[in-house]
Design a protein around this motif. Structure first.
Motif, PDB file in Angstrom:
ATOM      1  N   VAL A  74     -18.085  37.589  64.111  1.00 41.65           N
ATOM      2  CA  VAL A  74     -17.211  37.340  62.958  1.00 41.65           C
ATOM      3  C   VAL A  74     -15.942  36.622  63.410  1.00 41.65           C
ATOM      4  O   VAL A  74     -15.498  35.661  62.772  1.00 41.65           O
ATOM      5  CB  VAL A  74     -16.875  38.661  62.212  1.00 41.65           C
ATOM      6  N   VAL A  75     -15.357  37.071  64.512  1.00 40.25           N
ATOM      7  CA  VAL A  75     -14.160  36.409  65.045  1.00 40.25           C
ATOM      8  C   VAL A  75     -14.486  34.964  65.413  1.00 40.25           C
ATOM      9  O   VAL A  75     -13.720  34.044  65.103  1.00 40.25           O
ATOM     10  CB  VAL A  75     -13.591  37.186  66.257  1.00 40.25           C
ATOM     11  N   GLU A  76     -15.638  34.760  66.050  1.00 44.33           N
ATOM     12  CA  GLU A  76     -16.038  33.403  66.427  1.00 44.33           C
ATOM     13  C   GLU A  76     -16.233  32.518  65.205  1.00 44.33           C
ATOM     14  O   GLU A  76     -15.808  31.364  65.187  1.00 44.33           O
ATOM     15  CB  GLU A  76     -17.325  33.465  67.249  1.00 44.33           C
ATOM     16  N   ALA A  77     -16.848  33.054  64.166  1.00 42.60           N
ATOM     17  CA  ALA A  77     -17.129  32.266  62.961  1.00 42.60           C
ATOM     18  C   ALA A  77     -15.877  31.997  62.130  1.00 42.60           C
ATOM     19  O   ALA A  77     -15.762  30.935  61.528  1.00 42.60           O
ATOM     20  CB  ALA A  77     -18.175  32.976  62.116  1.00 42.60           C
ATOM     21  N   THR A  78     -14.964  32.946  62.101  1.00 43.57           N
ATOM     22  CA  THR A  78     -13.793  32.812  61.222  1.00 43.57           C
ATOM     23  C   THR A  78     -12.524  32.394  61.949  1.00 43.57           C
ATOM     24  O   THR A  78     -11.595  31.894  61.320  1.00 43.57           O
ATOM     25  CB  THR A  78     -13.490  34.151  60.504  1.00 43.57           C
ATOM     26  N   GLY A  79     -12.466  32.671  63.240  1.00 44.42           N
ATOM     27  CA  GLY A  79     -11.247  32.389  63.991  1.00 44.42           C
ATOM     28  C   GLY A  79     -10.160  33.430  63.778  1.00 44.42           C
ATOM     29  O   GLY A  79      -9.043  33.273  64.258  1.00 44.42           O
ATOM     30  N   ILE A  80     -10.484  34.505  63.080  1.00 43.00           N
ATOM     31  CA  ILE A  80      -9.500  35.562  62.824  1.00 43.00           C
ATOM     32  C   ILE A  80      -9.519  36.524  64.003  1.00 43.00           C
ATOM     33  O   ILE A  80     -10.387  37.382  64.114  1.00 43.00           O
ATOM     34  CB  ILE A  80      -9.789  36.292  61.495  1.00 43.00           C
ATOM     35  N   GLU A  81      -8.554  36.379  64.881  1.00 44.88           N
ATOM     36  CA  GLU A  81      -8.493  37.167  66.115  1.00 44.88           C
ATOM     37  C   GLU A  81      -7.965  38.582  65.900  1.00 44.88           C
ATOM     38  O   GLU A  81      -8.091  39.434  66.758  1.00 44.88           O
ATOM     39  CB  GLU A  81      -7.603  36.465  67.135  1.00 44.88           C
ATOM     40  N   LEU A  82      -7.342  38.825  64.756  1.00 44.98           N
ATOM     41  CA  LEU A  82      -6.661  40.103  64.537  1.00 44.98           C
ATOM     42  C   LEU A  82      -7.575  41.227  64.064  1.00 44.98           C
ATOM     43  O   LEU A  82      -7.104  42.324  63.808  1.00 44.98           O
ATOM     44  CB  LEU A  82      -5.523  39.917  63.524  1.00 44.98           C
ATOM     45  N   LEU A  83      -8.855  40.984  63.940  1.00 45.06           N
ATOM     46  CA  LEU A  83      -9.766  42.039  63.515  1.00 45.06           C
ATOM     47  C   LEU A  83      -9.869  43.078  64.623  1.00 45.06           C
ATOM     48  O   LEU A  83     -10.314  42.761  65.725  1.00 45.06           O
ATOM     49  CB  LEU A  83     -11.153  41.470  63.192  1.00 45.06           C
ATOM     50  N   PRO A  84      -9.455  44.301  64.343  1.00 45.17           N
ATOM     51  CA  PRO A  84      -9.425  45.284  65.423  1.00 45.17           C
ATOM     52  C   PRO A  84     -10.802  45.836  65.759  1.00 45.17           C
ATOM     53  O   PRO A  84     -11.712  45.837  64.939  1.00 45.17           O
ATOM     54  CB  PRO A  84      -8.549  46.407  64.851  1.00 45.17           C
ATOM     55  N   GLU A  85     -10.910  46.317  66.985  1.00 45.63           N
ATOM     56  CA  GLU A  85     -12.077  47.083  67.387  1.00 45.63           C
ATOM     57  C   GLU A  85     -11.715  48.548  67.166  1.00 45.63           C
ATOM     58  O   GLU A  85     -10.615  48.981  67.499  1.00 45.63           O
ATOM     59  CB  GLU A  85     -12.417  46.828  68.852  1.00 45.63           C
ATOM     60  N   PHE A  86     -12.628  49.295  66.577  1.00 44.70           N
ATOM     61  CA  PHE A  86     -12.370  50.694  66.255  1.00 44.70           C
ATOM     62  C   PHE A  86     -12.695  51.584  67.445  1.00 44.70           C
ATOM     63  O   PHE A  86     -13.796  51.505  67.995  1.00 44.70           O
ATOM     64  CB  PHE A  86     -13.215  51.138  65.056  1.00 44.70           C
ATOM     65  N   THR A  87     -11.758  52.417  67.832  1.00 45.72           N
ATOM     66  CA  THR A  87     -12.071  53.470  68.789  1.00 45.72           C
ATOM     67  C   THR A  87     -12.757  54.579  67.998  1.00 45.72           C
ATOM     68  O   THR A  87     -12.620  54.653  66.774  1.00 45.72           O
ATOM     69  CB  THR A  87     -10.794  54.028  69.447  1.00 45.72           C
ATOM     70  N   LEU A  88     -13.497  55.434  68.673  1.00 41.85           N
ATOM     71  CA  LEU A  88     -14.154  56.539  67.969  1.00 41.85           C
ATOM     72  C   LEU A  88     -13.129  57.448  67.285  1.00 41.85           C
ATOM     73  O   LEU A  88     -13.314  57.800  66.112  1.00 41.85           O
ATOM     74  CB  LEU A  88     -15.072  57.322  68.904  1.00 41.85           C
ATOM     75  N   PRO A  89     -12.029  57.820  67.948  1.00 41.04           N
ATOM     76  CA  PRO A  89     -11.035  58.643  67.248  1.00 41.04           C
ATOM     77  C   PRO A  89     -10.457  57.945  66.005  1.00 41.04           C
ATOM     78  O   PRO A  89     -10.241  58.589  64.969  1.00 41.04           O
ATOM     79  CB  PRO A  89      -9.944  58.885  68.296  1.00 41.04           C
ATOM     80  N   ALA A  90     -10.237  56.642  66.089  1.00 43.49           N
ATOM     81  CA  ALA A  90      -9.717  55.908  64.929  1.00 43.49           C
ATOM     82  C   ALA A  90     -10.741  55.899  63.799  1.00 43.49           C
ATOM     83  O   ALA A  90     -10.398  56.091  62.625  1.00 43.49           O
ATOM     84  CB  ALA A  90      -9.339  54.487  65.322  1.00 43.49           C
ATOM     85  N   ALA A  91     -12.004  55.680  64.141  1.00 49.11           N
ATOM     86  CA  ALA A  91     -13.062  55.660  63.127  1.00 49.11           C
ATOM     87  C   ALA A  91     -13.165  57.000  62.413  1.00 49.11           C
ATOM     88  O   ALA A  91     -13.228  57.061  61.180  1.00 49.11           O
ATOM     89  CB  ALA A  91     -14.399  55.299  63.777  1.00 49.11           C
ATOM     90  N   VAL A  92     -13.157  58.077  63.183  1.00 49.53           N
ATOM     91  CA  VAL A  92     -13.239  59.416  62.583  1.00 49.53           C
ATOM     92  C   VAL A  92     -12.001  59.686  61.735  1.00 49.53           C
ATOM     93  O   VAL A  92     -12.099  60.196  60.611  1.00 49.53           O
ATOM     94  CB  VAL A  92     -13.412  60.498  63.670  1.00 49.53           C
ATOM     95  N   ALA A  93     -10.832  59.343  62.256  1.00 50.92           N
ATOM     96  CA  ALA A  93      -9.589  59.612  61.520  1.00 50.92           C
ATOM     97  C   ALA A  93      -9.523  58.823  60.219  1.00 50.92           C
ATOM     98  O   ALA A  93      -9.096  59.361  59.182  1.00 50.92           O
ATOM     99  CB  ALA A  93      -8.389  59.298  62.401  1.00 50.92           C
ATOM    100  N   LEU A  94      -9.925  57.565  60.232  1.00 47.82           N
ATOM    101  CA  LEU A  94      -9.910  56.767  59.005  1.00 47.82           C
ATOM    102  C   LEU A  94     -10.851  57.357  57.956  1.00 47.82           C
ATOM    103  O   LEU A  94     -10.479  57.524  56.789  1.00 47.82           O
ATOM    104  CB  LEU A  94     -10.290  55.315  59.298  1.00 47.82           C
TER     105      LEU A  94
END
Length: 181
Positions: A74-94
């Motif tokens: 997605v980053v390669e196709a859109t050039g949007i570098e700010l898309l975060p990678e989710f850590t497991l704790p972040a995913a669970v917390a969200l």
């Protein structure tokens, strides 16, 4: 700039946006409040169940992990570098935070005399956002501050109510919800 900010905000909130919808689809089962009342009114009501909360949370976590898998293309196709990678704790917390925010809103609604499904403008649109952001801040503050810049939070606060209205009206028209809010 604005487009990438909006894309980042929506991408980041997908694990919080989807759990309540998944909970509705998986609903039923034992209510979290076990039918108990407070001052003669149900604490939460039949709409908040253990199964819905578990399914909603798991769905949000799985979505975050899937987003991690597709992030690079997605980053390669859109050039949007700010898309975060989710850590497991972040995913669970969200995901869990979104569910807890919705449960908290149910509690507030019951205390204010509103019945299940009654509209509560503002609270209905942002309860899960407050829960998701709050729990994520507590669980993983480093990830939170790296991800949720003031601009991203501003977009979330503006875009979420619009998305909420659109998705709820669609779910109502499809017969998945009893009310369009």
């Amino acid at each position: 700039m604005v487009g990438s900010l909006v894309a980042t905000a929506i991408w980041t909130m997908i694990p919080a946006y989807v759990p309540n919808n998944a909970a509705v689809l998986a609903g039923g089962g034992r209510p979290i409040d076990g039918g108990r009342t407070w001052d003669g009114t149900r604490i939460l009501g039949d709409g908040k169940t253990w199964r819905g909360t578990a399914v909603g949370t798991i769905t949000g976590v799985v979505l975050a992990l899937l987003l991690n898998r597709i992030r690079a293309p997605v980053v390669e196709a859109t050039g949007i570098e700010l898309l975060p990678e989710f850590t497991l704790p972040a995913a669970v917390a969200l995901a869990l935070g979104a569910m807890l925010g919705d449960i908290g809103a149910s509690f507030v609604k019951r205390r204010s005399g509103r019945e299940r499904g009654a509209s509560f403008p503002g609270l209905d649109q942002l309860d899960f956002v407050v829960g998701a952001l709050g729990l994520t801040l507590v669980v993983t503050p480093e990830w939170f501050f790296a991800t949720f810049t003031p601009g991203v939070i501003a977009v979330i606060v503006v875009v979420t109510p619009l998305l909420h209205v659109v998705t709820n009206v669609a779910a109502y028209k499809l017969g998945l919800k009893n009310e369009p809010w």
